[in-house]
Design an enzyme around this catalytic site. Structure first.
Site, PDB file in Angstrom:
ATOM      1  N   ASP A   1       1.621   2.542   3.678  1.00  0.00           N
ATOM      2  CA  ASP A   1       0.715   3.662   3.433  1.00  0.00           C
ATOM      3  C   ASP A   1       1.488   4.940   3.068  1.00  0.00           C
ATOM      4  OD1 ASP A   1      -1.761   5.034   3.227  1.00  0.00           O
ATOM      5  OD2 ASP A   1      -1.632   5.696   5.309  1.00  0.00           O
TER       6      ASP A   1
ATOM      7  N   HIS B   1      -5.979  -0.757   5.991  1.00  0.00           N
ATOM      8  CA  HIS B   1      -5.745  -0.063   7.259  1.00  0.00           C
ATOM      9  C   HIS B   1      -6.568  -0.616   8.427  1.00  0.00           C
ATOM     10  CE1 HIS B   1      -3.734   2.363   4.436  1.00  0.00           C
ATOM     11  NE2 HIS B   1      -4.596   3.345   4.290  1.00  0.00           N
TER      12      HIS B   1
ATOM     13  N   ARG C   1     -10.069  -0.125  -6.530  1.00  0.00           N
ATOM     14  CA  ARG C   1     -10.208   0.432  -5.189  1.00  0.00           C
ATOM     15  C   ARG C   1     -11.509   1.200  -5.063  1.00  0.00           C
ATOM     16  NH1 ARG C   1      -6.880   4.961  -1.648  1.00  0.00           N
ATOM     17  NH2 ARG C   1      -6.982   3.798   0.299  1.00  0.00           N
TER      18      ARG C   1
ATOM     19  N   ASN D   1      -3.446  12.820   3.837  1.00  0.00           N
ATOM     20  CA  ASN D   1      -4.488  13.237   4.783  1.00  0.00           C
ATOM     21  C   ASN D   1      -3.959  13.347   6.208  1.00  0.00           C
ATOM     22  OD1 ASN D   1      -7.011  14.166   4.070  1.00  0.00           O
ATOM     23  ND2 ASN D   1      -7.874  12.132   3.730  1.00  0.00           N
TER      24      ASN D   1
ATOM     25  N   HIS E   1       0.832  -1.213   0.000  1.00  0.00           N
ATOM     26  CA  HIS E   1       0.000   0.000   0.000  1.00  0.00           C
ATOM     27  C   HIS E   1       0.859   1.253   0.000  1.00  0.00           C
ATOM     28  CE1 HIS E   1      -4.149   1.606   0.628  1.00  0.00           C
ATOM     29  NE2 HIS E   1      -3.444   2.688   0.922  1.00  0.00           N
TER      30      HIS E   1
ATOM     31  N   HIS F   1       1.346   5.172  -2.446  1.00  0.00           N
ATOM     32  CA  HIS F   1       0.843   6.072  -3.482  1.00  0.00           C
ATOM     33  C   HIS F   1       2.034   6.846  -4.045  1.00  0.00           C
ATOM     34  CE1 HIS F   1      -2.937   5.347  -1.343  1.00  0.00           C
ATOM     35  NE2 HIS F   1      -2.373   5.831  -0.248  1.00  0.00           N
TER      36      HIS F   1
ATOM     37  N   TYR G   1      -8.130  16.701  -0.414  1.00  0.00           N
ATOM     38  CA  TYR G   1      -6.842  17.208   0.061  1.00  0.00           C
ATOM     39  C   TYR G   1      -5.935  17.446  -1.133  1.00  0.00           C
ATOM     40  CZ  TYR G   1      -5.217  12.394  -0.670  1.00  0.00           C
ATOM     41  OH  TYR G   1      -4.919  11.173  -1.225  1.00  0.00           O
TER      42      TYR G   1
END
Length: 289
Positions: free
Chosen positions: A245, A177, A120, A250, A29, A31, A45
């Site tokens: 992550d 998560h 997703r 955020n 996970h 990005h 965001y």
């Protein structure tokens, strides 16, 4: 209309982790946020520049070899940023993309060719849910034919209402998560017990990621998360995944060092063989490495 808030960047100087990981380990996970890719007007965001080179530097410090790039809500259904990152390291990367319910078979085939292995559905962030809930079963059936899965992100208390849907899908399901379960509620929290039942049934994979998103503070230690991790792993260790992550979107006050996140596995998974299953074998199976 005011501009969305700007997130904090991740900690750039990732330290060397004290936990050695097996060869072929997968961060399931992450990005990437790269200047020049158009952001969705529906986003909640604004992300800081966090590109593939930044991510690879972080992984180098942790000893991670492979990665799953997950579509962030701020790009909507434009998957260009993560797909271009996959194209740069195709043997080491897969993608989980966002699509609309009317996505064509030709588009799905192209996404598969470019490394996508799942879709997703982000119910928690503005812009992250481009599909109507009633469209999900049919879309899941279509992607199941490609060997894909459906990844969900939602608030833990929402799980009981979602159980009928999650239990009925033809495609495998993954949940990000820790399903955003409020860790302070403990393992007897009714939605968490429902989560264990869903995992035990075998069609659901759980990402042991984002302990700093479970209401127990942004920095370690996170002792309330340990019994949750133990309960999930004891239920189905073959359905557990791990992810950083990175770059932690955020977040606006403070960010953990990604070595802190990897080292949680010392507490969550003391057994080395089980760690290898989570870091390598399970991810290889779900993401088709």
């Amino acid at each position: 209309m005011s501009a969305p808030p700007l997130c904090l960047p991740p900690v750039r100087d990732t330290r060397k982790a004290r936990l050695a990981v097996p060869a072929g380990s997968v961060d399931t996970h992450t990005h990437v946020f790269v200047d020049g890719y158009p952001l969705s007007p529906e986003r909640g965001y604004d992300p800081p520049e966090s590109n593939l080179d930044h991510m690879l530097a972080m992984h180098s410090q942790l000893g991670i070899d492979r990665v799953v790039l997950t579509q962030p809500s701020c790009y909507g259904v434009d998957n260009s940023a993560i797909l271009d990152a996959v194209a740069a390291i195709p043997d080491r990367a897969r993608a989980v993309v966002a699509v609309r319910g009317d996505v064509s078979e030709a588009e799905l085939a192209e996404l598969h060719e470019r490394g996508s292995r799942g879709i997703r559905l982000n119910l928690d962030n503005v812009g992250g849910m481009p599909v109507e809930m009633e469209e999900v079963p049919a879309l899941a059936a279509r992607v199941a034919e490609l060997g894909w899965h459906v990844e969900f992100l939602f608030a833990g208390p929402e799980l009981p209402a979602l159980l009928p849907l999650l239990s009925s899908l033809e495609a495998p399901v993954s949940i990000g998560h820790f399903a955003y379960m409020p860790a302070a509620e403990g393992v007897d929290y009714p939605p968490f017990r429902s989560l264990l039942g869903l995992v035990e049934a075998g069609n659901t994979w759980m990402k042991l990621s984002g302990p700093n998103r479970l209401g127990v503070g942004d920095l370690p230690p996170w002792p309330d998360v340990v019994p949750m991790a133990h309960a999930l792993i004891e239920t189905r260790s073959d359905r557990m995944l791990w992810g950083t992550d990175w770059p932690h979107p955020n977040k606006f006050e403070v960010q953990p060092n990604d070595a802190d996140l990897l080292e949680q596995l010392e507490l969550w998974v003391p057994d080395e063989a089980t760690r290898a299953r989570i870091l390598v074998d399970n991810a290889v199976a779900l993401y088709d490495f």
